[in-house]
Design an enzyme around this catalytic site. Sequence first.
Site, PDB file in Angstrom:
ATOM      1  CG  PHE A  49      -1.755   1.241   1.387  1.00  0.00           C
ATOM      2  CD1 PHE A  49      -1.556   2.111   2.454  1.00  0.00           C
ATOM      3  CD2 PHE A  49      -2.762   1.533   0.479  1.00  0.00           C
ATOM      4  CE1 PHE A  49      -2.352   3.254   2.614  1.00  0.00           C
ATOM      5  CE2 PHE A  49      -3.561   2.667   0.631  1.00  0.00           C
ATOM      6  CZ  PHE A  49      -3.341   3.516   1.689  1.00  0.00           C
ATOM      7  N   GLY A  50       0.584   2.156  -0.945  1.00  0.00           N
ATOM      8  CA  GLY A  50       1.281   3.443  -1.005  1.00  0.00           C
ATOM      9  C   GLY A  50       0.306   4.577  -0.752  1.00  0.00           C
ATOM     10  CE1 TYR A  51       2.131   5.054   3.946  1.00  0.00           C
ATOM     11  CE2 TYR A  51       2.126   7.434   4.263  1.00  0.00           C
ATOM     12  CZ  TYR A  51       2.668   6.175   4.532  1.00  0.00           C
ATOM     13  OH  TYR A  51       3.723   6.055   5.400  1.00  0.00           O
ATOM     14  CB  SER A  53       6.647   9.587  -3.282  1.00  0.00           C
ATOM     15  OG  SER A  53       7.282   8.506  -2.654  1.00  0.00           O
ATOM     16  CD  GLU A 129       8.876   4.345   1.186  1.00  0.00           C
ATOM     17  OE1 GLU A 129       9.253   5.340   0.554  1.00  0.00           O
ATOM     18  OE2 GLU A 129       7.901   4.354   1.933  1.00  0.00           O
TER      19      GLU A 129
HETATM   20  N1  LIG Z   1       5.615   5.301   2.526  1.00  0.00           N
HETATM   21  C1  LIG Z   1       4.833   6.385   1.935  1.00  0.00           C
HETATM   22  C2  LIG Z   1       5.662   7.599   1.663  1.00  0.00           C
HETATM   23  C3  LIG Z   1       6.797   7.276   0.738  1.00  0.00           C
HETATM   24  C4  LIG Z   1       7.548   8.502   0.378  1.00  0.00           C
HETATM   25  O1  LIG Z   1       6.948   9.537   0.070  1.00  0.00           O
HETATM   26  N2  LIG Z   1       8.877   8.358   0.436  1.00  0.00           N
HETATM   27  C5  LIG Z   1       9.680   9.471   0.011  1.00  0.00           C
HETATM   28  C6  LIG Z   1      10.838   9.688   0.923  1.00  0.00           C
HETATM   29  S1  LIG Z   1      11.785   8.283   1.203  1.00  0.00           S
HETATM   30  C7  LIG Z   1      10.092   9.201  -1.431  1.00  0.00           C
HETATM   31  O2  LIG Z   1      10.332   8.075  -1.812  1.00  0.00           O
HETATM   32  N3  LIG Z   1      10.118  10.245  -2.205  1.00  0.00           N
HETATM   33  C8  LIG Z   1      10.454  10.114  -3.609  1.00  0.00           C
HETATM   34  C9  LIG Z   1      10.328  11.493  -4.206  1.00  0.00           C
HETATM   35  O3  LIG Z   1      10.102  12.427  -3.425  1.00  0.00           O
HETATM   36  O4  LIG Z   1      10.438  11.625  -5.438  1.00  0.00           O
HETATM   37  C10 LIG Z   1       4.126   5.851   0.683  1.00  0.00           C
HETATM   38  O5  LIG Z   1       3.674   4.708   0.811  1.00  0.00           O
HETATM   39  O6  LIG Z   1       3.997   6.490  -0.354  1.00  0.00           O
END
Ligand SMILES: N[C@@H](CCC(=O)N[C@@H](CS)C(=O)NCC(=O)O)C(=O)O
Length: 213
Positions: A49-51, A53, A129
């Site tokens: 599950f992603g919520y 990015s 992650e």
């Molecule tokens: N775990 C969350 C949040 C994941 C997230 O936003 N991670 C960031 C920081 S590690 C990321 O990968 N960002 C990539 C970007 O900003 O392009 C999800 O399921 O989407």
Amino acid sequence: MNSIDLDITSENQVRNVEKQLTSNEISEWLHQGSGFKWSCPETQSLLVFGYGSLVWLPKFAFHNREVGYVHGFVRRFWQGNISHRGVPGSPGRVVTLVPDDKGVTWGVTFHLKGKKQIEAALRHLVTREMINGGYEMRTAKFYGHRTYDILTFVAMPDNAHYLGPAPVETVAATIVNSRGRSGHNLEYIFNLIDTLRREAPQGVDNHLTSLEE
Ligand SMILES: N[C@@H](CCC(=O)N[C@@H](CS)C(=O)NCC(=O)O)C(=O)O
């Protein structure tokens, strides 16, 4: 498992930490997750599950994806980030899940099929992650066409990058003024809002709306 030193004090060190993990290290991370049980070994499938990015930028191959929600969590921009939307000393803000009995968080579940696809996706996710982002594995119930057990990645308050709650103006100011290796922090929130609005228009998220205003 030998812990990977996350004493990141410079941009170069952020880059160095993007190491690829071996299959053994992946399986150790898998089983290190809180009570995470390798689901459906016989069908060789795993649901992630992603919520944040992951909703708009999964960067791993999957069999199919489904829009839906998890119950008992709210989405908050409370996780700091220096590997994508900020830099050491000036972290951006990205989202995590925060427990809330009445909370509903809409996102996307990715159906991974077969050992090869699962391992490749987890290799990417564990690095992106967990190693770089400070997130941990958690399991939850996902409500889509059916109800599924899913794996998701959650940034807990005790991780090194956690920024925690702040007035909406403060969170918004950080996002407006942060940029990292993957681009501006505004791009992160706009892509997330646009994708959710297009794919889950029924899922109103007051936290995102308050930041957008
Ligand atoms: N775990 C969350 C949040 C994941 C997230 O936003 N991670 C960031 C920081 S590690 C990321 O990968 N960002 C990539 C970007 O900003 O392009 C999800 O399921 O989407």
